[in-house]
Design a protein around this motif. Structure first.
Motif, mmCIF file in Angstrom:
data_model
loop_
_atom_site.group_PDB
_atom_site.id
_atom_site.type_symbol
_atom_site.label_atom_id
_atom_site.label_comp_id
_atom_site.label_asym_id
_atom_site.label_seq_id
_atom_site.Cartn_x
_atom_site.Cartn_y
_atom_site.Cartn_z
ATOM 1 N N TYR A 147 -76.776 17.867 -52.228
ATOM 2 C CA TYR A 147 -77.909 18.538 -51.585
ATOM 3 C C TYR A 147 -77.678 18.640 -50.080
ATOM 4 O O TYR A 147 -78.320 17.949 -49.281
ATOM 5 C CB TYR A 147 -79.204 17.771 -51.867
ATOM 6 C CG TYR A 147 -79.452 17.533 -53.331
ATOM 7 C CD1 TYR A 147 -79.984 18.529 -54.142
ATOM 8 C CD2 TYR A 147 -79.140 16.309 -53.927
ATOM 9 C CE1 TYR A 147 -80.203 18.320 -55.500
ATOM 10 C CE2 TYR A 147 -79.354 16.085 -55.276
ATOM 11 C CZ TYR A 147 -79.882 17.094 -56.060
ATOM 12 O OH TYR A 147 -80.086 16.885 -57.401
ATOM 13 N N GLU A 166 -79.971 8.949 -50.053
ATOM 14 C CA GLU A 166 -80.428 10.150 -50.769
ATOM 15 C C GLU A 166 -80.381 11.383 -49.864
ATOM 16 O O GLU A 166 -80.157 12.503 -50.345
ATOM 17 C CB GLU A 166 -81.859 9.938 -51.277
ATOM 18 C CG GLU A 166 -81.975 8.942 -52.416
ATOM 19 C CD GLU A 166 -81.933 7.488 -51.977
ATOM 20 O OE1 GLU A 166 -81.901 6.608 -52.846
ATOM 21 O OE2 GLU A 166 -81.931 7.234 -50.747
ATOM 22 N N TYR A 167 -80.599 11.192 -48.569
ATOM 23 C CA TYR A 167 -80.538 12.323 -47.643
ATOM 24 C C TYR A 167 -79.097 12.741 -47.348
ATOM 25 O O TYR A 167 -78.861 13.828 -46.834
ATOM 26 C CB TYR A 167 -81.240 11.980 -46.323
ATOM 27 C CG TYR A 167 -82.739 11.964 -46.403
ATOM 28 C CD1 TYR A 167 -83.448 13.016 -46.967
ATOM 29 C CD2 TYR A 167 -83.465 10.880 -45.900
ATOM 30 C CE1 TYR A 167 -84.831 12.996 -47.037
ATOM 31 C CE2 TYR A 167 -84.852 10.851 -45.963
ATOM 32 C CZ TYR A 167 -85.526 11.910 -46.534
ATOM 33 O OH TYR A 167 -86.896 11.883 -46.587
ATOM 34 N N ASP A 217 -76.682 12.875 -49.664
ATOM 35 C CA ASP A 217 -76.071 13.237 -50.941
ATOM 36 C C ASP A 217 -75.370 14.594 -50.809
ATOM 37 O O ASP A 217 -75.995 15.598 -50.441
ATOM 38 C CB ASP A 217 -77.152 13.306 -52.022
ATOM 39 C CG ASP A 217 -76.570 13.378 -53.425
ATOM 40 O OD1 ASP A 217 -75.450 13.908 -53.584
ATOM 41 O OD2 ASP A 217 -77.239 12.908 -54.369
#
Length: 453
Positions: free
Chosen positions: A110, A104-105, A107
Motif C-alpha cells: 500500500y 502497517e503504514y 507496507d
C-alpha cells in the motif's frame, strides 16, 4: 537553513540540540507541552511554538511559509503525516521528513507516500532501522558497532581489542605487514573512553575500542588481528513480541535456531502463526526457571527488544549471568545508556540515536549523503560527495594530505565509481568521489560542510 521540528520529545529535543550547535541553522520547535518547550528554550538558541503540530495556524506561526524543511517527530504517526501534507499543500515547504512507527503504514503493498497521495520526501521507520542494525551485528560476531556506506561497498566496524589478537601489544603499522593484501584503515581508538588519533606508531592495547573502515569481505580478517575470532552464532533467543522482535525473528529464522519469548499468551499464539521456523515461548524473559529450561547457557546471543527498558536490562543481565555468550539490549532512555556502559551488557542500541542518524542524513547540507551517530552522539561518521571543478572546489583536485581537516577528523575511504580506495596521503580527490569521514567531535561537521561548499 530554516527548519521546523514538530515534537519536543527525546528525538525532537536531541535533533534540535544537534542542529542549533551548527550555527547556520534557524530552528523552531513545536509541541503541545509548554514545560518541554520552556526547558529547550532555556538551554538553546531557538524559537518555540506551543500548539498542535497539525494545525495550519500553528504551522504558520512557526514560520512554515518560509521554512526550508519540516521534520515531524511527534508521538503520533497520523499527526506527522497530516502536518507534512499541510506543509506541502498550504505552505509549499520544499523538504518534509516524518517518523512513521507503525509498520502497517510502511507496507509495500500500500504505497501511499507519494506526490499523488501523502507528500512526504523521507520516511523514518525506527523499527526497520533497529531490525537492520541488529541483523548486521549478527552477521559479524565480535563487532560492537557496524555501519555500511555506498550500497554496502565499505563499512565501519568497532571491536574491542583483546589478548589473542595478533596486533594487540604491537604498533598499528604492523597491520599492513600481517595483512599485506587486505585494505583497511583504523580511523579511531578509544582507550578508557579517551579518543586517540591513530598513527603508525600507536600501540594497540588490550581493552582498546578500535574503529576501522574496510570493504565487507575484509571485516573478519581485520577483526582477527584485534581479538580471537568468535564462532558464527547458531542459537539466538529474542525477548519481546513487538514489531522489532517479530521482524528480527523473520529475518533470522531461516539461518539460525531462533526462540522468541512473549509474556502475553494471546499475543504469543498470534506470533507463532506468523513465524515458520521460530520457537515461540509464552513466559517472562526474566524468569530464571524458563531460561534454564531453554538452556540459555548454550545460547550464543540473547536479544532483548521489548518496549520496557528495565525489563530488557534485567533479563539480559540474568541471561548473561546464566551463561549466554553475548547480549544485545534495546534502551530508550539516555540515562540508562550511560549507566550500563561498563556493565555486563555487551551491546546497547538506542532507537533515538538510530533515528537521529537517519534524520541528520536528510537535514545536513547538500553533499552530505549519510550520517551515523556514534558513542551516544559524541562522534559521527559521515559519507559526503565531492562535487565541482578544481578551480572552485575546496576538495576536488586537492591532495588529501593538503586538506585542512578539523581536529579528530579522518578520511578513511574514498569510493570512486566501482572502486573502494582505502585512503593514503597521496590520493587526489576527484569530482564525484564519495568520502567516508570519521569525526571524533560531531560539532566538526560544520567545518566539513564548509569544505563541500
Amino acid at each position: 537553513m530554516k527548519i521546523i521540528i514538530l515534537g519536543a520529545g527525546q528525538t525532537g529535543s536531541a535533533l534540535a540540540e544537534y542542529l542549533v550547535t551548527e550555527k547556520q541553522n534557524d530552528v523552531t520547535v513545536v509541541d503541545e507541552d509548554h514545560d518541554k518547550l520552556q526547558s529547550l528554550q532555556e538551554r538553546f538558541d531557538l524559537r518555540v511554538i506551543c500548539g498542535k503540530s497539525s494545525y495550519p495556524q500553528v504551522l504558520e506561526s512557526a514560520g512554515a511559509e518560509s521554512a526550508d524543511m519540516l521534520v515531524a517527530v511527534t508521538n503520533s504517526d497520523e499527526v506527522n503525516m497530516m502536518a507534512c501534507q499541510i506543509g506541502h499543500v498550504m505552505f509549499n515547504i520544499p523538504q518534509k521528513v516524518a517518523r512513521i512507527r507503525a509498520p502497517e503504514y510502511n507496507d509495500e503493498k500500500y504505497p501511499f507516500f507519494n506526490k499523488d497521495c501523502i507528500n512526504i520526501d523521507h520516511i523514518i521507520a525506527p523499527e526497520n532501522l533497529i531490525t537492520n542494525h541488529i541483523s548486521q551485528l549478527v552477521q559479524y560476531p565480535g563487532a560492537l558497532q557496524f555501519a555500511s556506506f555506498y550500497d554496502n561497498r565499505v563499512c565501519l566496524v568497532a571491536v574491542t581489542a583483546y589478548y589473542g589478537g595478533a596486533l594487540v601489544g604491537s604498533e598499528l603499522s604492523e597491520l599492513k605487514e600481517h595483512l599485506p593484501h587486505v585494505e583497511a584503515r583504523v580511523v579511531a581508538i578509544y582507550r578508557k573512553n579517551r579518543f586517540i588519533r591513530p598513527i603508525g606508531s600507536t600501540l594497540i592495547e588490550a581493552g582498546d575500542m578500535v574503529y576501522f573502515i574496510t570493504p565487507p569481505l575484509n571485516i573478519k580478517a581485520v577483526t582477527s588481528e584485534l581479538q580471537r575470532l568468535e564462532k558464527p552464532y547458531k542459537r539466538i533467543i529474542i525477548s519481546g513480541g513487538g514489531g522489532i522482535a517479530v521482524a528480527l525473528a523473520k529475518r533470522l529464522e531461516n539461518d539460525y535456531q531462533v526462540k522468541l519469548i512473549e509474556r502475553n499468551a494471546e499475543k504469543a499464539e498470534s506470533i507463532a502463526e506468523q513465524l515458520i521456523n521460530t520457537t515461540v515461548l509464552h513466559g517472562e524473559s526474566s524468569d530464571q526457571e524458563l531460561l534454564s529450561q531453554e538452556q540459555v547457557e548454550l545460547t550464543d546471543l540473547f536479544v532483548a527488544v521489548t518496549s520496557d527498558d528495565e525489563a530488557n536490562i534485567m533479563s539480559s543481565m540474568l541471561a548473561k549471568r546464566m551463561g549466554a555468550k553475548k547480549v544485545i539490549v534495546l534502551i530508550q532512555r539516555q540515562a540508562y545508556l550511560e549507566l550500563i556502559n561498563d556493565s555486563v551488557i555487551d551491546i546497547a542500541i538506542s532507537p533515538q540515536h538510530a533515528t537521529i542518524s537517519e534524520l541528520l542524513s536528510h537535514v545536513r547540507q547538500t553533499g552530505v549523503v549519510k550520517v551515523v551517530s556514534l558513542r551516544q552522539g559524541e562522534s559521527e561518521i559521515v559519507e559526503v560527495v565531492a562535487n565541482g571543478e578544481a578551480e572552485n572546489s575546496k576538495l576536488v583536485g586537492k591532495n588529501i594530505n593538503s586538506l585542512k581537516l578539523p581536529s579528530g577528523a579522518t578520511i578513511g575511504a574514498v569510493v570512486r565509481g566501482e572502486d573502494v580506495i582505502i585512503v593514503n596521503t597521496d590520493l587526489m580527490i576527484e569530482n564525484g568521489d564519495h568520502l567516508i569521514i570519521f569525526l571524533a567531535d560531531r560539532r566538526a561537521i560544520s567545518d566539513i560542510e564548509r569544505l563541500l561548499q
